[in-house]
Design an enzyme around this catalytic site. Structure first.
Site, PDB file in Angstrom:
ATOM      1  N   HIS A  19      41.460  37.456  38.623  1.00  0.00           N
ATOM      2  CA  HIS A  19      40.910  38.759  38.258  1.00  0.00           C
ATOM      3  C   HIS A  19      39.414  38.627  38.024  1.00  0.00           C
ATOM      4  CE1 HIS A  19      40.857  38.283  33.619  1.00  0.00           C
ATOM      5  NE2 HIS A  19      40.933  37.092  34.170  1.00  0.00           N
ATOM      6  N   CYS A  38      32.770  35.562  33.330  1.00  0.00           N
ATOM      7  CA  CYS A  38      34.050  36.139  33.768  1.00  0.00           C
ATOM      8  C   CYS A  38      33.852  37.424  34.569  1.00  0.00           C
ATOM      9  CB  CYS A  38      34.956  36.393  32.569  1.00  0.00           C
ATOM     10  SG  CYS A  38      35.447  34.868  31.736  1.00  0.00           S
ATOM     11  N   HIS A  44      37.915  34.949  39.049  1.00  0.00           N
ATOM     12  CA  HIS A  44      38.360  33.623  38.616  1.00  0.00           C
ATOM     13  C   HIS A  44      39.858  33.705  38.345  1.00  0.00           C
ATOM     14  CE1 HIS A  44      37.636  35.795  34.863  1.00  0.00           C
ATOM     15  NE2 HIS A  44      38.502  34.965  34.291  1.00  0.00           N
ATOM     16  N   HIS A  46      43.665  32.130  36.440  1.00  0.00           N
ATOM     17  CA  HIS A  46      44.308  31.520  35.270  1.00  0.00           C
ATOM     18  C   HIS A  46      45.724  31.114  35.631  1.00  0.00           C
ATOM     19  CE1 HIS A  46      41.256  32.817  32.369  1.00  0.00           C
ATOM     20  NE2 HIS A  46      41.263  33.994  32.977  1.00  0.00           N
ATOM     21  N   HIS A  85      50.616  35.017  41.541  1.00  0.00           N
ATOM     22  CA  HIS A  85      49.785  34.788  42.731  1.00  0.00           C
ATOM     23  C   HIS A  85      49.210  36.096  43.283  1.00  0.00           C
ATOM     24  CE1 HIS A  85      51.597  30.824  42.463  1.00  0.00           C
ATOM     25  NE2 HIS A  85      50.527  30.408  43.112  1.00  0.00           N
ATOM     26  N   GLU A 130      46.279  32.584  27.779  1.00  0.00           N
ATOM     27  CA  GLU A 130      45.353  32.644  28.907  1.00  0.00           C
ATOM     28  C   GLU A 130      44.805  31.248  29.195  1.00  0.00           C
ATOM     29  OE1 GLU A 130      41.813  35.633  29.849  1.00  0.00           O
ATOM     30  OE2 GLU A 130      41.326  34.197  28.267  1.00  0.00           O
TER      31      GLU A 130
END
Length: 168
Positions: A19, A38, A44, A46, A85, A130
């Site tokens: 996201h 971010c 990026h 997670h 994904h 996260e």
């Protein structure tokens, strides 16, 4: 008559998603200031760990709060099929105009898990890791006139007064 025991049941799942933290309500400069790295245009990713917890009385007949299979299927539908994904901002309609913060992700998961459960009032908490150091917990909407109790009750701020209502 003895009080029925109450238990918490938690199922943990891991999923990967990417996201970009960006709010359409802020300018590009404001987004960069608020979200820092971010807000990178390319986003990026997670590896999230989610814990879904239900809370309720232990059924005297089954010995369970909730059949874990029902919770597993709800998680499969809401998290694994819709979020794993995926690019949250592009693949999940909810985030088209809502910043894909972990807080908002927890709200999305809460709202959608509730729709999958036969007894949605049992949902107690959505907790998202996260990163190993950044963890968000969400326990549903917070009523302005009392402390939230996930069994659809409100408890007055005065600790000497206990007010219950099933009509909230």
């Amino acid at each position: 008559m003895s009080q029925q025991p109450v238990a918490f049941l938690t199922r943990r799942e891991t999923f990967s998603a990417c996201h970009r933290l960006h709010s359409p309500q802020l300018s590009d400069a404001e987004n960069l200031e608020v979200f820092g790295k971010c807000n990178n245009f390319h986003g990026h990713g997670h590896n999230y760990t989610v814990e879904i917890t239900v809370r309720g009385p232990i059924d005297r007949r089954t010995g369970m709060v909730l059949n874990i299979t029902e919770l597993k299927e709800a998680i499969e539908t809401v998290i694994m099929k819709r979020l794993d994904h995926k690019n949250l901002d592009k693949d999940v309609e909810y985030f088209a105009n809502t910043p894909s913060t972990t807080e908002n992700l927890a709200v999305y998961i809460w709202d959608n898990i509730r729709l999958q459960l036969k007894k949605p009032e049992l949902l107690y908490e959505v907790k998202i890791h996260e990163t190993p150091k950044n963890i968000i917990s969400y326990r549903g909407p917070y009523p302005l006139n009392g402390i939230y109790n996930p069994i659809n009750k409100r408890i007055a701020h005065d600790s000497c007064t206990n007010i219950s209502s099933d009509s909230d």
